[in-house]
Enzyme design. Sequence first.
Site, PDB file in Angstrom:
ATOM      1  N   LYS A  95       0.809  -1.224   0.000  1.00 29.09           N
ATOM      2  CA  LYS A  95       0.000   0.000   0.000  1.00 29.09           C
ATOM      3  C   LYS A  95       0.844   1.277   0.000  1.00 29.09           C
ATOM      4  CE  LYS A  95      -4.279  -1.782   0.272  1.00 29.09           C
ATOM      5  NZ  LYS A  95      -4.245  -3.005   0.993  1.00 29.09           N
ATOM      6  N   GLU A 142      -9.897   5.573   2.601  1.00 30.34           N
ATOM      7  CA  GLU A 142     -10.723   4.493   3.139  1.00 30.34           C
ATOM      8  C   GLU A 142      -9.780   3.350   3.472  1.00 30.34           C
ATOM      9  OE1 GLU A 142     -10.016   4.688  -0.020  1.00 30.34           O
ATOM     10  OE2 GLU A 142      -9.433   2.607  -0.400  1.00 30.34           O
ATOM     11  N   SER A 146       1.833  -9.839  -0.732  1.00 36.22           N
ATOM     12  CA  SER A 146       1.414  -8.429  -0.685  1.00 36.22           C
ATOM     13  C   SER A 146       1.635  -7.758   0.659  1.00 36.22           C
ATOM     14  CB  SER A 146      -0.053  -8.319  -1.108  1.00 36.22           C
ATOM     15  OG  SER A 146      -0.871  -9.178  -0.335  1.00 36.22           O
TER      16      SER A 146
HETATM   17  C1  LIG Z   1      -5.152  -4.129   0.953  1.00 37.12           C
HETATM   18  C2  LIG Z   1      -4.465  -5.398   0.812  1.00 37.12           C
HETATM   19  C3  LIG Z   1      -4.809  -6.326  -0.194  1.00 37.12           C
HETATM   20  C4  LIG Z   1      -5.967  -6.155  -1.123  1.00 37.12           C
HETATM   21  O1  LIG Z   1      -5.966  -4.989  -1.875  1.00 37.12           O
HETATM   22  P1  LIG Z   1      -5.595  -4.973  -3.407  1.00 37.12           P
HETATM   23  O2  LIG Z   1      -5.900  -3.581  -3.825  1.00 37.12           O
HETATM   24  O3  LIG Z   1      -6.454  -5.982  -4.081  1.00 37.12           O
HETATM   25  O4  LIG Z   1      -4.165  -5.292  -3.525  1.00 37.12           O
HETATM   26  C5  LIG Z   1      -4.038  -7.465  -0.328  1.00 37.12           C
HETATM   27  N1  LIG Z   1      -3.009  -7.717   0.515  1.00 37.12           N
HETATM   28  C6  LIG Z   1      -2.671  -6.866   1.505  1.00 37.12           C
HETATM   29  C7  LIG Z   1      -1.531  -7.222   2.397  1.00 37.12           C
HETATM   30  C8  LIG Z   1      -3.382  -5.688   1.697  1.00 37.12           C
HETATM   31  O5  LIG Z   1      -3.034  -4.848   2.673  1.00 37.12           O
END
Ligand SMILES: *Cc1c(COP(=O)(O)O)cnc(C)c1O
Length: 413
Positions: free
Chosen positions: A105, A127, A394
Amino acid sequence: MSTSTESNSGIAASVSGVVDERPGYFGEFGGAYAPEVLMGALGEVEAVYNRLKDDAQFQKELRQLSGEYAGRPSHLTFAPRLTEAWGGAEIWLKREDLNHTGSHKINNALGQALLTVAMGKKRIIAETGAGQHGVASATVAARFGLECTVYMGEEDVRRQKLNVFRMELLGAKVVPVTSGTGTLKDATNEAMRDWSKNVDTTHYIIGSAIGPHPFPTIVRDFQAVIGHEAREQMLERTGALPDAVVACVGGGSNAIGIFHGFLNDESVKIYGSEAGGRGDDLGDNGASVTFGQVGFFHGTKSLYIQHGNGQIENVHSVSAGLDYPGIGPEHAHLAVSGRVDYRRVRDDAALEAFQEISRLEGIIPALESSHSFVLAKQLAKELGRGARVLVCLSGRGDKDVVEVAQLLGREGF
Ligand SMILES: *Cc1c(COP(=O)(O)O)cnc(C)c1O
């Protein structure tokens, strides 16, 4: 259920297949369907972004901050024990969990904070679902001396108390949202409402590749660093491209970011894992590709989970970040065109993967990322030895540990 992931049964019958050539469209999806009061602000963001995206000074500043502040480039890590345990393709991890604030993020938050400063605005709003985007936004607000308000569904405030306190420590105001199911879509509604009242002073940092044009493009561009780095790192480390790339899809920002490194590589198969939740009934999952219909929501045309009459349905996922009833318009296009294969992964399988990755690699993945590991495990078997699967890790799972302890019935939580 014999397999832990399920292929989507066919894209919604409501797809027209008519390509829209206007800027901000991906095939027939995208566009800016926003209230009148926001059209000016959207135009301003688009103009500023178009000016800055090719500006050497802006790109240099972003690269420098991404490096010295956020820790880029993120590592590429080979996962030997998962590879061995799963008995098939090699598993490689793109480590967005190692970024400052613990997920991908920050890539987008940093870029949009620089846009905010360039527009001369002093306040940002955001958000958040899991709280990761809220934390990233609060972080860049602190770094740039901006005022920051974060909207968060009250159910997520409960699930992610630690992130709420983190945002407050960083100087942000967190507003719990009680409407609807008190999750991500409701928080997004409130943020849009705030923005339409305060467009003159405020920039809305949307946290995923969703919303009206130009957001899906801007967020995609700021996240594409994941895919561009990963492609180079794979070539450098293994001398070849991966056979498959996997990422989890909430709104779709980490996924579109890594996918963009490989979309033009025909040999690379690309997969998205969406929230299969508790099951296939309406309201029990967040599998917007599998169960979505074409619709208009949060300012863009895409695939959304809705009742027959077009009302957006409440959705469910064990992970707050995947608890969203739609996907970004570029993903809708990639699904319809068949370039990306989206499969759903259930809560219980993700929970198992959360524990398995921790135990076997010494890495606690976010619950969202755990969804991509379930799919990676299946692909490792399908593709077999000698192949390579690249997983977008992620985010880190520290934020989820208390929630998982409760779900596993651990006493004292
Ligand atoms: C927010 C988040 C997601 C999902 O959001 P995307 O916009 O689909 O990437 C996935 N993994 C993590 C660790 C997140 O914080």
